[in-house]
Design an enzyme around this catalytic site. Sequence first.
Site, short mmCIF file in Angstrom:
data_model
loop_
_atom_site.label_atom_id
_atom_site.label_comp_id
_atom_site.label_asym_id
_atom_site.label_seq_id
_atom_site.Cartn_x
_atom_site.Cartn_y
_atom_site.Cartn_z
N TYR A 15 19.68 -39.31 4.10
CA TYR A 15 19.15 -38.20 3.31
C TYR A 15 20.06 -36.97 3.43
O TYR A 15 20.31 -36.27 2.45
CB TYR A 15 17.74 -37.83 3.76
CG TYR A 15 16.71 -38.92 3.57
CD1 TYR A 15 16.73 -39.76 2.45
CD2 TYR A 15 15.72 -39.12 4.51
CE1 TYR A 15 15.78 -40.75 2.28
CE2 TYR A 15 14.76 -40.11 4.36
CZ TYR A 15 14.79 -40.93 3.24
OH TYR A 15 13.85 -41.91 3.07
N GLU A 27 27.39 -28.15 -7.33
CA GLU A 27 27.62 -26.73 -7.08
C GLU A 27 29.11 -26.38 -7.13
O GLU A 27 29.89 -26.87 -6.33
CB GLU A 27 27.03 -26.33 -5.72
CG GLU A 27 25.53 -26.46 -5.63
CD GLU A 27 24.80 -25.52 -6.57
OE1 GLU A 27 25.26 -24.37 -6.76
OE2 GLU A 27 23.76 -25.93 -7.13
N GLU A 68 26.41 -22.75 2.45
CA GLU A 68 26.34 -23.09 1.02
C GLU A 68 25.22 -24.10 0.77
O GLU A 68 24.51 -24.02 -0.23
CB GLU A 68 27.68 -23.64 0.53
CG GLU A 68 27.75 -23.83 -0.98
CD GLU A 68 27.62 -22.54 -1.76
OE1 GLU A 68 26.78 -22.50 -2.69
OE2 GLU A 68 28.34 -21.57 -1.47
N GLU A 75 17.89 -21.72 -3.44
CA GLU A 75 17.85 -21.59 -4.91
C GLU A 75 16.96 -22.67 -5.52
O GLU A 75 16.18 -22.39 -6.44
CB GLU A 75 19.26 -21.67 -5.49
CG GLU A 75 20.10 -20.45 -5.19
CD GLU A 75 21.49 -20.51 -5.79
OE1 GLU A 75 21.85 -21.55 -6.39
OE2 GLU A 75 22.23 -19.52 -5.65
N LYS A 93 17.27 -15.44 -3.42
CA LYS A 93 18.53 -16.01 -3.92
C LYS A 93 19.73 -15.15 -3.56
O LYS A 93 20.78 -15.66 -3.12
CB LYS A 93 18.45 -16.19 -5.44
CG LYS A 93 17.57 -17.34 -5.87
CD LYS A 93 17.63 -17.47 -7.39
CE LYS A 93 17.07 -18.78 -7.86
NZ LYS A 93 17.31 -19.03 -9.28
N ASP A 94 19.59 -13.84 -3.76
CA ASP A 94 20.73 -12.95 -3.51
C ASP A 94 21.10 -12.87 -2.03
O ASP A 94 22.29 -12.84 -1.70
CB ASP A 94 20.42 -11.54 -4.04
CG ASP A 94 20.36 -11.46 -5.55
OD1 ASP A 94 20.68 -12.47 -6.22
OD2 ASP A 94 19.98 -10.39 -6.07
#
Length: 125
Positions: A15, A27, A68, A75, A93-94
Amino acid sequence: MSGEKKPPIWKSFGYAFEGIFTCIRKERNMKIHCVMTLLVILAGFIFHISATEWCICLTLFGLVMALELVNTAVEAVVDLVTSECRPLAKIAKDTAAGAVLIAAIMAAIAGLIIFLPKGIALFLG
């Protein structure tokens, strides 16, 4: 605590790898991190960096890529919860993106500290 049985360890690793590969495929920024990682590895071999410098580079690769992955997860969860532009969703998110940016900037600065003198010495050498 729920009575759910945990999956075998090999499934858990599966996973995790699936998450990593999904992030790389989907991404853009993760693709950039991967390319930069490969370029730094190549430069490391060209400039014969020390074991300590390799450890620094590897740690920074791991930090930036791990952040990341977390950013992508944040996100995805925010998008799952709401499609509206909401102030708390924007903050989540920011700030997650900001964490990646800070790590990437610091990694770039460390890279310059490691590689710039070696590049200058080679050029002037």
